[in-house]
Design a protein around this motif. Structure first.
Motif, short mmCIF file in Angstrom:
data_model
loop_
_atom_site.label_atom_id
_atom_site.label_comp_id
_atom_site.label_asym_id
_atom_site.label_seq_id
_atom_site.Cartn_x
_atom_site.Cartn_y
_atom_site.Cartn_z
N PRO A 188 15.56 -31.58 -6.15
CA PRO A 188 15.25 -31.96 -7.46
C PRO A 188 16.36 -32.32 -8.41
CG PRO A 188 14.83 -29.79 -7.38
CD PRO A 188 15.31 -30.22 -6.07
N HIS A 189 17.57 -32.10 -7.92
CA HIS A 189 18.93 -32.43 -8.66
C HIS A 189 19.02 -33.81 -8.88
CE1 HIS A 189 20.08 -28.33 -9.52
NE2 HIS A 189 20.23 -28.05 -8.24
N SER A 190 19.85 -34.13 -9.88
CA SER A 190 20.29 -35.44 -10.02
C SER A 190 21.75 -35.86 -10.21
CB SER A 190 19.57 -36.01 -11.33
OG SER A 190 20.03 -37.20 -11.62
N PRO A 191 22.14 -36.71 -9.69
CA PRO A 191 23.91 -36.88 -9.74
C PRO A 191 24.23 -37.23 -11.06
CG PRO A 191 22.79 -38.53 -8.76
CD PRO A 191 21.47 -37.54 -8.86
N THR A 192 23.28 -37.48 -12.01
CA THR A 192 23.58 -37.84 -13.34
C THR A 192 23.58 -36.70 -14.36
OG1 THR A 192 21.27 -38.43 -13.90
CG2 THR A 192 22.82 -40.15 -13.04
N THR A 193 23.21 -35.57 -13.94
CA THR A 193 23.26 -34.38 -14.77
C THR A 193 24.36 -33.82 -14.65
OG1 THR A 193 22.19 -32.95 -13.03
CG2 THR A 193 20.65 -33.88 -14.82
N ASP A 194 24.92 -32.94 -15.84
CA ASP A 194 26.30 -32.47 -16.03
C ASP A 194 26.40 -30.86 -15.22
OD1 ASP A 194 24.92 -31.28 -17.94
OD2 ASP A 194 26.73 -31.71 -19.26
N LEU A 195 25.51 -30.64 -13.97
CA LEU A 195 25.56 -29.46 -13.75
C LEU A 195 26.70 -29.19 -12.71
CD1 LEU A 195 21.56 -28.75 -13.30
CD2 LEU A 195 23.07 -27.83 -15.26
N ARG A 196 26.69 -28.05 -12.22
CA ARG A 196 27.92 -27.73 -11.03
C ARG A 196 27.19 -26.33 -10.26
NH1 ARG A 196 33.17 -29.03 -11.68
NH2 ARG A 196 33.23 -28.14 -9.52
N LEU A 197 27.53 -26.57 -9.01
CA LEU A 197 27.04 -25.52 -8.27
C LEU A 197 28.03 -24.18 -8.22
CD1 LEU A 197 25.95 -27.10 -4.74
CD2 LEU A 197 24.41 -26.62 -6.81
N ALA A 198 27.47 -23.14 -8.97
CA ALA A 198 28.69 -22.03 -9.25
C ALA A 198 29.42 -21.65 -7.90
CB ALA A 198 27.68 -20.87 -9.75
N CYS A 199 28.42 -21.56 -6.71
CA CYS A 199 29.15 -21.17 -5.53
C CYS A 199 30.40 -21.94 -4.97
CB CYS A 199 28.27 -21.07 -4.45
SG CYS A 199 27.67 -22.48 -3.73
N GLN A 200 30.46 -23.27 -5.69
CA GLN A 200 31.44 -24.30 -5.07
C GLN A 200 32.65 -24.29 -6.29
OE1 GLN A 200 31.54 -25.31 -1.84
NE2 GLN A 200 29.60 -23.81 -1.73
N THR A 201 32.59 -23.51 -7.18
CA THR A 201 33.31 -23.79 -8.47
C THR A 201 34.31 -22.75 -8.56
OG1 THR A 201 31.51 -25.15 -9.53
CG2 THR A 201 33.27 -24.02 -10.92
N GLN A 202 35.53 -23.12 -8.61
CA GLN A 202 36.63 -22.33 -9.03
C GLN A 202 37.05 -22.15 -10.66
OE1 GLN A 202 37.01 -23.90 -6.05
NE2 GLN A 202 36.04 -22.17 -5.13
N VAL A 203 37.09 -21.04 -11.21
CA VAL A 203 37.60 -20.94 -12.64
C VAL A 203 38.98 -20.93 -12.60
CG1 VAL A 203 37.30 -19.47 -14.39
CG2 VAL A 203 35.39 -19.36 -13.09
N LEU A 204 39.39 -21.85 -13.69
CA LEU A 204 40.80 -22.19 -13.59
C LEU A 204 41.21 -21.80 -15.09
CD1 LEU A 204 41.18 -25.68 -12.10
CD2 LEU A 204 41.46 -23.41 -11.09
N GLY A 205 40.41 -21.87 -15.94
CA GLY A 205 40.50 -21.46 -17.33
C GLY A 205 39.39 -21.01 -18.25
N ASP A 206 39.32 -20.64 -19.39
CA ASP A 206 38.37 -20.24 -20.13
C ASP A 206 37.19 -21.20 -19.86
OD1 ASP A 206 40.05 -18.18 -20.89
OD2 ASP A 206 40.01 -18.75 -22.81
N VAL A 207 35.93 -20.66 -19.57
CA VAL A 207 34.50 -21.41 -19.29
C VAL A 207 33.67 -20.77 -20.08
CG1 VAL A 207 35.57 -22.30 -17.21
CG2 VAL A 207 34.09 -20.37 -17.06
N LYS A 208 32.66 -21.64 -20.42
CA LYS A 208 31.21 -21.21 -20.77
C LYS A 208 30.32 -21.62 -19.87
CE LYS A 208 32.31 -21.15 -25.74
NZ LYS A 208 31.99 -21.89 -27.02
N VAL A 209 29.14 -20.88 -19.48
CA VAL A 209 27.93 -21.03 -18.53
C VAL A 209 26.82 -20.83 -19.20
CG1 VAL A 209 27.19 -20.37 -16.33
CG2 VAL A 209 29.87 -19.99 -16.71
N THR A 210 25.95 -22.01 -18.85
CA THR A 210 24.66 -22.18 -19.25
C THR A 210 23.43 -22.02 -18.22
OG1 THR A 210 25.18 -22.90 -21.36
CG2 THR A 210 23.02 -23.23 -20.66
N LYS A 211 22.52 -21.53 -18.08
CA LYS A 211 21.71 -21.85 -17.00
C LYS A 211 20.22 -22.28 -17.61
CE LYS A 211 19.99 -20.98 -13.10
NZ LYS A 211 20.53 -21.30 -11.95
N PHE A 212 19.77 -23.24 -16.91
CA PHE A 212 18.46 -23.79 -17.18
C PHE A 212 17.41 -23.35 -16.28
CE2 PHE A 212 21.52 -26.52 -19.02
CZ PHE A 212 21.31 -26.61 -20.36
N ASP A 213 16.29 -23.57 -16.37
CA ASP A 213 14.92 -23.23 -15.77
C ASP A 213 14.61 -24.02 -14.60
OD1 ASP A 213 14.21 -25.52 -17.10
OD2 ASP A 213 12.01 -24.54 -17.61
N GLY A 214 13.69 -23.68 -14.09
CA GLY A 214 13.47 -24.27 -12.85
C GLY A 214 13.83 -23.55 -11.59
#
Ligand code: FES
Length: 112
Positions: free
Chosen positions: A72-98
């Motif tokens: 149900p994901h869409s390539p056009t949304t601006d989400l990321r998979l946390a497990c595949q993401t490395q933090v390089l600087g200060d970041v803010k994270v938001t979680k949506f439902d579903g």
């Protein structure tokens, strides 16, 4: 050190730290509902660790892009998979439902 803001917590981490591990190690509710139990544990295949990330992180790798291109994901949304993401600087994270975090309603924000 980079700072991660998520669900009202400010978490310091080393550069290139894995975002999924940071969030889970600090008690952030990365997964919605049943996906707390049913998830791929960071392999990049289930898609349930999807979050919105603002800030300096690694470029989306092929696992991230591939899984988020599938429903149900869409390539056009601006989400990321946390497990595949490395933090390089200060970041803010938001979680949506579903189950996959693919919804449009906020579950939690960087501030809480
Ligand atoms: S934990 Fe399954 S894709 Fe990230």
């Amino acid at each position: 050190m980079p700072k991660v803001l998520a669900q009202g917590k400010t978490i310091e981490c080393v550069s290139q730290a894995n975002l999924r591990k940071i969030l889970l190690d600090n008690g952030v509710d990365l997964y919605n509902g049943g996906s707390q139990v049913i998830n791929c544990r960071g392999l990049g295949s289930c898609g349930t660790c999807a979050v919105k990330v603002e800030g300096e992180v690694s470029v989306a790798n092929w696992r991230d892009q591939t899984r988020r291109s599938l429903p149900p994901h869409s390539p056009t949304t601006d989400l990321r998979l946390a497990c595949q993401t490395q933090v390089l600087g200060d970041v803010k994270v938001t979680k949506f439902d579903g189950f996959w975090g693919q919804g449009s309603q906020l579950v939690w924000t960087p501030e809480g």
